[in-house]
Write an enzyme that holds these catalytic residues in place. Sequence first.
Site, PDB file in Angstrom:
ATOM      1  N   ASN A   8      55.074  -7.740 -20.332  1.00 34.15           N
ATOM      2  CA  ASN A   8      53.814  -7.153 -21.166  1.00 34.15           C
ATOM      3  C   ASN A   8      53.259  -8.594 -21.853  1.00 34.15           C
ATOM      4  O   ASN A   8      54.087  -9.201 -22.477  1.00 34.15           O
ATOM      5  CB  ASN A   8      54.388  -6.350 -22.329  1.00 34.15           C
ATOM      6  CG  ASN A   8      53.534  -5.892 -23.182  1.00 34.15           C
ATOM      7  OD1 ASN A   8      52.470  -6.427 -23.599  1.00 34.15           O
ATOM      8  ND2 ASN A   8      53.434  -4.574 -23.543  1.00 34.15           N
ATOM      9  N   ARG A  19      41.790 -17.686 -31.209  1.00 38.35           N
ATOM     10  CA  ARG A  19      40.856 -18.704 -31.342  1.00 38.35           C
ATOM     11  C   ARG A  19      39.616 -18.501 -30.787  1.00 38.35           C
ATOM     12  O   ARG A  19      38.808 -19.517 -30.479  1.00 38.35           O
ATOM     13  CB  ARG A  19      41.459 -20.064 -30.462  1.00 38.35           C
ATOM     14  CG  ARG A  19      42.567 -20.519 -31.398  1.00 38.35           C
ATOM     15  CD  ARG A  19      42.121 -21.222 -32.493  1.00 38.35           C
ATOM     16  NE  ARG A  19      42.998 -22.005 -33.260  1.00 38.35           N
ATOM     17  CZ  ARG A  19      43.440 -23.201 -33.346  1.00 38.35           C
ATOM     18  NH1 ARG A  19      42.963 -24.062 -32.549  1.00 38.35           N
ATOM     19  NH2 ARG A  19      44.421 -23.599 -34.239  1.00 38.35           N
ATOM     20  N   HIS A  44      48.607  -3.430 -22.804  1.00 40.32           N
ATOM     21  CA  HIS A  44      48.328  -2.202 -23.515  1.00 40.32           C
ATOM     22  C   HIS A  44      47.119  -2.380 -24.467  1.00 40.32           C
ATOM     23  O   HIS A  44      47.182  -2.835 -25.537  1.00 40.32           O
ATOM     24  CB  HIS A  44      49.749  -2.266 -24.483  1.00 40.32           C
ATOM     25  CG  HIS A  44      49.656  -1.018 -25.317  1.00 40.32           C
ATOM     26  ND1 HIS A  44      50.979  -0.239 -25.592  1.00 40.32           N
ATOM     27  CD2 HIS A  44      48.691  -0.212 -25.659  1.00 40.32           C
ATOM     28  CE1 HIS A  44      50.683   0.805 -26.302  1.00 40.32           C
ATOM     29  NE2 HIS A  44      49.337   0.908 -26.305  1.00 40.32           N
ATOM     30  N   ARG A  46      44.443  -1.603 -26.990  1.00 43.79           N
ATOM     31  CA  ARG A  46      44.387  -0.755 -28.094  1.00 43.79           C
ATOM     32  C   ARG A  46      42.946  -0.553 -28.513  1.00 43.79           C
ATOM     33  O   ARG A  46      42.270  -1.392 -28.040  1.00 43.79           O
ATOM     34  CB  ARG A  46      45.132  -1.148 -29.170  1.00 43.79           C
ATOM     35  CG  ARG A  46      46.947  -1.092 -28.891  1.00 43.79           C
ATOM     36  CD  ARG A  46      47.472  -1.638 -30.200  1.00 43.79           C
ATOM     37  NE  ARG A  46      49.042  -1.838 -29.578  1.00 43.79           N
ATOM     38  CZ  ARG A  46      49.876  -0.768 -29.643  1.00 43.79           C
ATOM     39  NH1 ARG A  46      49.640   0.092 -29.904  1.00 43.79           N
ATOM     40  NH2 ARG A  46      51.241  -1.167 -29.040  1.00 43.79           N
ATOM     41  N   HIS A  51      44.840  -7.117 -29.048  1.00 42.68           N
ATOM     42  CA  HIS A  51      45.672  -7.901 -27.908  1.00 42.68           C
ATOM     43  C   HIS A  51      44.927  -7.947 -26.673  1.00 42.68           C
ATOM     44  O   HIS A  51      43.840  -8.599 -26.622  1.00 42.68           O
ATOM     45  CB  HIS A  51      46.783  -7.090 -27.739  1.00 42.68           C
ATOM     46  CG  HIS A  51      47.756  -6.767 -28.928  1.00 42.68           C
ATOM     47  ND1 HIS A  51      48.091  -5.432 -29.201  1.00 42.68           N
ATOM     48  CD2 HIS A  51      48.089  -7.410 -29.972  1.00 42.68           C
ATOM     49  CE1 HIS A  51      48.739  -5.339 -30.380  1.00 42.68           C
ATOM     50  NE2 HIS A  51      48.804  -6.630 -30.893  1.00 42.68           N
ATOM     51  N   GLU A  71      49.129   0.519 -20.262  1.00 43.84           N
ATOM     52  CA  GLU A  71      49.801   1.311 -21.238  1.00 43.84           C
ATOM     53  C   GLU A  71      48.347   1.810 -22.256  1.00 43.84           C
ATOM     54  O   GLU A  71      47.756   1.209 -22.614  1.00 43.84           O
ATOM     55  CB  GLU A  71      50.754   0.704 -21.872  1.00 43.84           C
ATOM     56  CG  GLU A  71      52.214   0.410 -21.351  1.00 43.84           C
ATOM     57  CD  GLU A  71      53.032  -0.478 -22.308  1.00 43.84           C
ATOM     58  OE1 GLU A  71      54.140  -0.601 -21.870  1.00 43.84           O
ATOM     59  OE2 GLU A  71      52.606  -0.782 -23.399  1.00 43.84           O
ATOM     60  N   HIS A 190      60.523  -1.309 -25.149  1.00 44.58           N
ATOM     61  CA  HIS A 190      60.245  -1.772 -26.729  1.00 44.58           C
ATOM     62  C   HIS A 190      61.641  -2.207 -27.323  1.00 44.58           C
ATOM     63  O   HIS A 190      62.696  -1.824 -27.331  1.00 44.58           O
ATOM     64  CB  HIS A 190      59.757  -0.313 -27.494  1.00 44.58           C
ATOM     65  CG  HIS A 190      58.857  -0.883 -28.530  1.00 44.58           C
ATOM     66  ND1 HIS A 190      59.117  -1.400 -29.630  1.00 44.58           N
ATOM     67  CD2 HIS A 190      57.439  -0.701 -28.457  1.00 44.58           C
ATOM     68  CE1 HIS A 190      57.963  -1.780 -30.397  1.00 44.58           C
ATOM     69  NE2 HIS A 190      56.952  -1.283 -29.374  1.00 44.58           N
ATOM     70  N   ASP A 191      61.415  -3.371 -27.806  1.00 40.09           N
ATOM     71  CA  ASP A 191      62.336  -4.241 -28.604  1.00 40.09           C
ATOM     72  C   ASP A 191      63.481  -4.694 -27.466  1.00 40.09           C
ATOM     73  O   ASP A 191      64.741  -4.746 -28.021  1.00 40.09           O
ATOM     74  CB  ASP A 191      63.045  -3.631 -29.794  1.00 40.09           C
ATOM     75  CG  ASP A 191      61.823  -3.320 -30.880  1.00 40.09           C
ATOM     76  OD1 ASP A 191      60.968  -4.057 -30.920  1.00 40.09           O
ATOM     77  OD2 ASP A 191      61.364  -1.954 -31.344  1.00 40.09           O
ATOM     78  N   GLY A 213      58.010  -7.438 -24.035  1.00 37.85           N
ATOM     79  CA  GLY A 213      56.786  -8.418 -24.311  1.00 37.85           C
ATOM     80  C   GLY A 213      57.102  -9.377 -25.430  1.00 37.85           C
ATOM     81  O   GLY A 213      57.348 -10.404 -25.192  1.00 37.85           O
ATOM     82  N   HIS A 214      57.240  -8.780 -26.739  1.00 41.47           N
ATOM     83  CA  HIS A 214      57.438  -9.549 -27.756  1.00 41.47           C
ATOM     84  C   HIS A 214      58.650 -10.511 -27.403  1.00 41.47           C
ATOM     85  O   HIS A 214      58.543 -11.611 -27.713  1.00 41.47           O
ATOM     86  CB  HIS A 214      57.853  -8.437 -28.997  1.00 41.47           C
ATOM     87  CG  HIS A 214      57.830  -9.410 -30.479  1.00 41.47           C
ATOM     88  ND1 HIS A 214      56.524  -9.692 -30.858  1.00 41.47           N
ATOM     89  CD2 HIS A 214      58.871  -9.610 -31.021  1.00 41.47           C
ATOM     90  CE1 HIS A 214      56.862 -10.251 -31.992  1.00 41.47           C
ATOM     91  NE2 HIS A 214      58.296 -10.493 -31.987  1.00 41.47           N
TER      92      HIS A 214
HETATM   93  N1  PXP Z   1      56.447  -0.104 -23.834  1.00 37.56           N
HETATM   94  C1  PXP Z   1      55.388   0.317 -24.613  1.00 37.56           C
HETATM   95  C2  PXP Z   1      54.927   1.619 -24.439  1.00 37.56           C
HETATM   96  C3  PXP Z   1      54.751  -0.497 -25.609  1.00 37.56           C
HETATM   97  O1  PXP Z   1      53.974   0.242 -26.335  1.00 37.56           O
HETATM   98  C4  PXP Z   1      55.479  -1.862 -25.791  1.00 37.56           C
HETATM   99  C5  PXP Z   1      54.818  -2.755 -26.836  1.00 37.56           C
HETATM  100  O2  PXP Z   1      53.283  -3.093 -26.642  1.00 37.56           O
HETATM  101  C6  PXP Z   1      56.374  -1.922 -24.813  1.00 37.56           C
HETATM  102  C7  PXP Z   1      56.939  -1.155 -23.978  1.00 37.56           C
HETATM  103  C8  PXP Z   1      57.036  -3.601 -24.919  1.00 37.56           C
HETATM  104  O3  PXP Z   1      57.846  -3.642 -26.208  1.00 37.56           O
HETATM  105  P1  PXP Z   1      58.282  -5.137 -26.641  1.00 37.56           P
HETATM  106  O4  PXP Z   1      56.968  -5.916 -26.709  1.00 37.56           O
HETATM  107  O5  PXP Z   1      58.854  -4.782 -27.774  1.00 37.56           O
HETATM  108  O6  PXP Z   1      59.006  -5.668 -25.607  1.00 37.56           O
END
Ligand code: PXP
Length: 237
Positions: A8, A19, A44, A46, A51, A71, A190-191, A213-214
């Site tokens: 991601n 920037r 993703h 928004r 982003h 997404e 996620h996470d 991603g994060h």
């Molecule tokens: N899946 C979805 C639906 C998300 O919204 C996100 C964050 O944009 C992720 C996965 C990835 O999550 P993370 O950035 O915590 O790895």
Amino acid sequence: MKTKLSVNLNKVALIRNSRGQNFPNLIEVAQDCEKFGADGITIHPRPDQRHARYSDIHELKKVVTTELNIEGYPSRKFLDEVLKACPHQCTLVPDPPGVLTSNTGWDAKKHQALLAGVVKELKAANIRVSLFMNADLEMIKAAADTGTDRIELYTGAYAKVRDGDNKELTNHVDAAKLAGQLNLGLNAGHDLNLNNLLKYNSAISNLLEVSIGHSLVVDSIYYGLQNTIQLYKRQLN
Ligand code: PXP
């Protein structure tokens, strides 16, 4: 079965936007991720495009040779952009416009009509559809009724639990089994990070793809992008 890693790139886009120039170049980063072993690229966009931007979808579609996953909340604007670009997969997320990050899955009962309509529209354009869901068996049954191809399990609650007895993981194993019985392909995200991914992937045999991603971007600060992608891939194979 190998679980695919979709990287991601929202956090990379966030740095670029900070920037007001095209640095880092999202397209080059996506191509490098693929070169370093990523099985897919996710963004993703928004509504405020803080982003990834809608225009990134089209630029990425031109160059991504693995799988492009877009997404987002299925607003008309989002759907029009996705239908124009025709990515491999579209993951529908129930995010309200100002949310910091996705923090829950769909109430697929309440939003059954909306989801069924959108799933039909995307599938008619040959786009694979995935619905972002909590590990909630009743909701997953309702998700199957929409005609979606896959679900993506929200792993935020699993990731929050520190060691010891992780009831959340048991919930995800049950949810994954049900998804298999309902013929739903299974993604998760996620996470997820280098401390919790191996355990999750080992527990869930039908996991097709994770999108991360994060933590992956943060780990890249320390280990570099190529090493980091390889470290994540090692957790998945
Ligand atoms: N899946 C979805 C639906 C998300 O919204 C996100 C964050 O944009 C992720 C996965 C990835 O999550 P993370 O950035 O915590 O790895």
